[in-house]
Design a protein around this motif. Structure first.
Motif, PDB file in Angstrom:
ATOM      1  N   TYR A   1       0.839  -1.198   0.000  1.00 47.29           N
ATOM      2  CA  TYR A   1       0.000   0.000   0.000  1.00 47.29           C
ATOM      3  C   TYR A   1       0.872   1.244   0.000  1.00 47.29           C
ATOM      4  O   TYR A   1       1.762   1.393   0.850  1.00 47.29           O
ATOM      5  CB  TYR A   1      -0.914  -0.004   1.230  1.00 47.29           C
ATOM      6  CG  TYR A   1      -1.665  -1.302   1.411  1.00 47.29           C
ATOM      7  CD1 TYR A   1      -2.835  -1.549   0.690  1.00 47.29           C
ATOM      8  CD2 TYR A   1      -1.186  -2.294   2.264  1.00 47.29           C
ATOM      9  CE1 TYR A   1      -3.520  -2.748   0.839  1.00 47.29           C
ATOM     10  CE2 TYR A   1      -1.861  -3.492   2.421  1.00 47.29           C
ATOM     11  CZ  TYR A   1      -3.026  -3.724   1.701  1.00 47.29           C
ATOM     12  OH  TYR A   1      -3.691  -4.923   1.846  1.00 47.29           O
ATOM     13  N   ARG A   2       0.608   2.113  -0.933  1.00 47.47           N
ATOM     14  CA  ARG A   2       1.380   3.353  -1.054  1.00 47.47           C
ATOM     15  C   ARG A   2       1.120   4.262   0.148  1.00 47.47           C
ATOM     16  O   ARG A   2      -0.027   4.463   0.548  1.00 47.47           O
ATOM     17  CB  ARG A   2       0.971   4.078  -2.332  1.00 47.47           C
ATOM     18  CG  ARG A   2       1.834   5.282  -2.692  1.00 47.47           C
ATOM     19  CD  ARG A   2       1.145   6.154  -3.717  1.00 47.47           C
ATOM     20  NE  ARG A   2      -0.015   6.804  -3.118  1.00 47.47           N
ATOM     21  CZ  ARG A   2      -1.117   7.167  -3.773  1.00 47.47           C
ATOM     22  NH1 ARG A   2      -1.234   6.902  -5.068  1.00 47.47           N
ATOM     23  NH2 ARG A   2      -2.122   7.763  -3.160  1.00 47.47           N
ATOM     24  N   GLN A   3       2.178   4.811   0.711  1.00 50.11           N
ATOM     25  CA  GLN A   3       2.066   5.676   1.874  1.00 50.11           C
ATOM     26  C   GLN A   3       2.459   7.123   1.578  1.00 50.11           C
ATOM     27  O   GLN A   3       2.312   7.986   2.441  1.00 50.11           O
ATOM     28  CB  GLN A   3       2.950   5.140   3.007  1.00 50.11           C
ATOM     29  CG  GLN A   3       2.603   3.735   3.456  1.00 50.11           C
ATOM     30  CD  GLN A   3       1.201   3.638   4.036  1.00 50.11           C
ATOM     31  OE1 GLN A   3       0.730   4.552   4.701  1.00 50.11           O
ATOM     32  NE2 GLN A   3       0.530   2.526   3.774  1.00 50.11           N
TER      33      GLN A   3
ATOM     34  N   LYS B   1       2.733  10.199  -1.782  1.00 49.85           N
ATOM     35  CA  LYS B   1       2.480  10.589  -3.174  1.00 49.85           C
ATOM     36  C   LYS B   1       3.666  11.313  -3.777  1.00 49.85           C
ATOM     37  O   LYS B   1       3.547  11.954  -4.818  1.00 49.85           O
ATOM     38  CB  LYS B   1       1.233  11.479  -3.243  1.00 49.85           C
ATOM     39  CG  LYS B   1      -0.056  10.780  -2.835  1.00 49.85           C
ATOM     40  CD  LYS B   1      -1.254  11.714  -2.970  1.00 49.85           C
ATOM     41  CE  LYS B   1      -2.541  11.019  -2.569  1.00 49.85           C
ATOM     42  NZ  LYS B   1      -3.719  11.937  -2.684  1.00 49.85           N
TER      43      LYS B   1
ATOM     44  N   LEU C   1       2.007   6.619  -8.831  1.00 58.47           N
ATOM     45  CA  LEU C   1       2.034   5.269  -8.276  1.00 58.47           C
ATOM     46  C   LEU C   1       0.645   4.878  -7.788  1.00 58.47           C
ATOM     47  O   LEU C   1      -0.018   5.656  -7.099  1.00 58.47           O
ATOM     48  CB  LEU C   1       3.020   5.179  -7.105  1.00 58.47           C
ATOM     49  CG  LEU C   1       4.495   5.458  -7.387  1.00 58.47           C
ATOM     50  CD1 LEU C   1       5.331   5.120  -6.160  1.00 58.47           C
ATOM     51  CD2 LEU C   1       4.986   4.705  -8.608  1.00 58.47           C
TER      52      LEU C   1
ATOM     53  N   GLU D   1      -2.350   3.223  -5.529  1.00 56.77           N
ATOM     54  CA  GLU D   1      -2.512   3.137  -4.077  1.00 56.77           C
ATOM     55  C   GLU D   1      -2.221   1.728  -3.554  1.00 56.77           C
ATOM     56  O   GLU D   1      -1.788   1.562  -2.415  1.00 56.77           O
ATOM     57  CB  GLU D   1      -3.932   3.545  -3.676  1.00 56.77           C
ATOM     58  CG  GLU D   1      -4.232   5.016  -3.895  1.00 56.77           C
ATOM     59  CD  GLU D   1      -5.608   5.399  -3.389  1.00 56.77           C
ATOM     60  OE1 GLU D   1      -6.269   4.541  -2.745  1.00 56.77           O
ATOM     61  OE2 GLU D   1      -6.038   6.537  -3.629  1.00 56.77           O
TER      62      GLU D   1
ATOM     63  N   LEU E   1       7.322   4.942   1.982  1.00 53.20           N
ATOM     64  CA  LEU E   1       6.715   4.823   0.655  1.00 53.20           C
ATOM     65  C   LEU E   1       5.686   3.710   0.547  1.00 53.20           C
ATOM     66  O   LEU E   1       4.646   3.894  -0.099  1.00 53.20           O
ATOM     67  CB  LEU E   1       7.817   4.609  -0.388  1.00 53.20           C
ATOM     68  CG  LEU E   1       7.414   4.676  -1.856  1.00 53.20           C
ATOM     69  CD1 LEU E   1       6.760   6.007  -2.196  1.00 53.20           C
ATOM     70  CD2 LEU E   1       8.641   4.440  -2.747  1.00 53.20           C
ATOM     71  N   PHE E   2       5.945   2.533   1.150  1.00 58.52           N
ATOM     72  CA  PHE E   2       5.017   1.400   1.053  1.00 58.52           C
ATOM     73  C   PHE E   2       4.942   0.651   2.373  1.00 58.52           C
ATOM     74  O   PHE E   2       5.908   0.648   3.154  1.00 58.52           O
ATOM     75  CB  PHE E   2       5.456   0.410  -0.029  1.00 58.52           C
ATOM     76  CG  PHE E   2       5.245   0.861  -1.441  1.00 58.52           C
ATOM     77  CD1 PHE E   2       3.975   0.841  -2.005  1.00 58.52           C
ATOM     78  CD2 PHE E   2       6.308   1.299  -2.213  1.00 58.52           C
ATOM     79  CE1 PHE E   2       3.767   1.251  -3.308  1.00 58.52           C
ATOM     80  CE2 PHE E   2       6.120   1.710  -3.526  1.00 58.52           C
ATOM     81  CZ  PHE E   2       4.843   1.686  -4.075  1.00 58.52           C
TER      82      PHE E   2
ATOM     83  N   THR F   1       5.248   0.482 -12.710  1.00 58.66           N
ATOM     84  CA  THR F   1       5.678   1.151 -11.489  1.00 58.66           C
ATOM     85  C   THR F   1       7.195   1.192 -11.398  1.00 58.66           C
ATOM     86  O   THR F   1       7.776   2.203 -10.977  1.00 58.66           O
ATOM     87  CB  THR F   1       5.078   0.450 -10.259  1.00 58.66           C
ATOM     88  OG1 THR F   1       3.641   0.535 -10.333  1.00 58.66           O
ATOM     89  CG2 THR F   1       5.551   1.087  -8.971  1.00 58.66           C
TER      90      THR F   1
END
Length: 223
Positions: A113-115, A117, A122, A124, A145-146, A211
């Protein structure tokens, strides 16, 4: 651009990173320090890619320590670096942060999960290949980041030049098969509870290569 790749086991290669390099017109040089003991110099390096492997940054091996000397030089020069799994751990170890056992061993496919931006475009949520039981600490100098359901520290981005991921976006279908058929005993004990067939029969999401391209474009962007 000269891309120097540090590969640490025969079955974990650069995968789609090679596609990105070819698409952008860059030259790639792949080193195998665990076997031959050779590393590039900082002056020879425009982008350093540090791949995964079965070793730990905590292992007392001279070539592992020499990798961190190179990483430190590149940090001082502000050159871009991408680290996957062990590679990300090597970067954080160089920065003075511990590498330790993760709360759970993750081997197989699981969402991340993207944390942040900070890298444009990228998704979510992405399905990534995990192959680890240690983890890094996200550096205070970096942005988180993730994350995954089992392990919080899955990725970081730092200074528009460095990205480290605990998991793998780079493998394509052939690479996944190579990892599994050679390292299948490592699957035992994973919290993801997937079989060899479960991992092999999961299609590699096309978003992973996209990505990977976005991450590499971001850290090599002229700023």
């Amino acid at each position: 651009m000269r891309i120097n790749v540090l590969q640490h086991t025969p079955n974990e290669g650069p995968g789609s990173i090679l596609d990105w390099a070819q698409a952008r017109g860059h030259q790639t040089f792949v080193y195998h320090p665990y076997q031959f003991g050779h590393l590039p110099t900082a002056d020879q390096t425009d982008l350093l890619v540090i791949l995964g492997g079965p070793m730990s940054p905590n292992d007392d091996l001279s070539w592992i320590k020499q990798e961190r000397v190179l990483i430190q030089q590149l940090l001082e020069q502000g050159k871009p670096m991408f680290g996957a799994c062990y590679g990300a751990q090597q970067i954080t170890k160089t920065l003075g942060y511990p590498v330790s056992k993760a709360p759970a061993k993750e081997v197989g496919w699981a969402p991340v999960y993207r944390q942040s931006k900070i890298i444009p475009g990228l998704p979510e949520k992405l399905l990534a290949l995990h192959w680890h039981e240690e983890m890094f600490e996200v550096p205070k100098e970096a942005d988180w980041l993730f994350s995954s359901d089992a392990v919080k520290n899955q990725g970081f981005v730092m200074n528009h030049r460095i990205v480290g991921l605990q998991f793998h976006f780079e493998p394509q279908a052939d690479n996944v098969r190579e990892m599994v058929v050679n390292d299948f005993p490592y699957i035992k004990g994973s919290v993801l509870d997937q079989s060899v067939d479960d991992i092999l029969n999961t299609p590699v999401p096309k978003e992973n290569k996209q990505t990977m391209f976005k991450i590499l474009d971001y850290i090599t962007e002229i700023i």
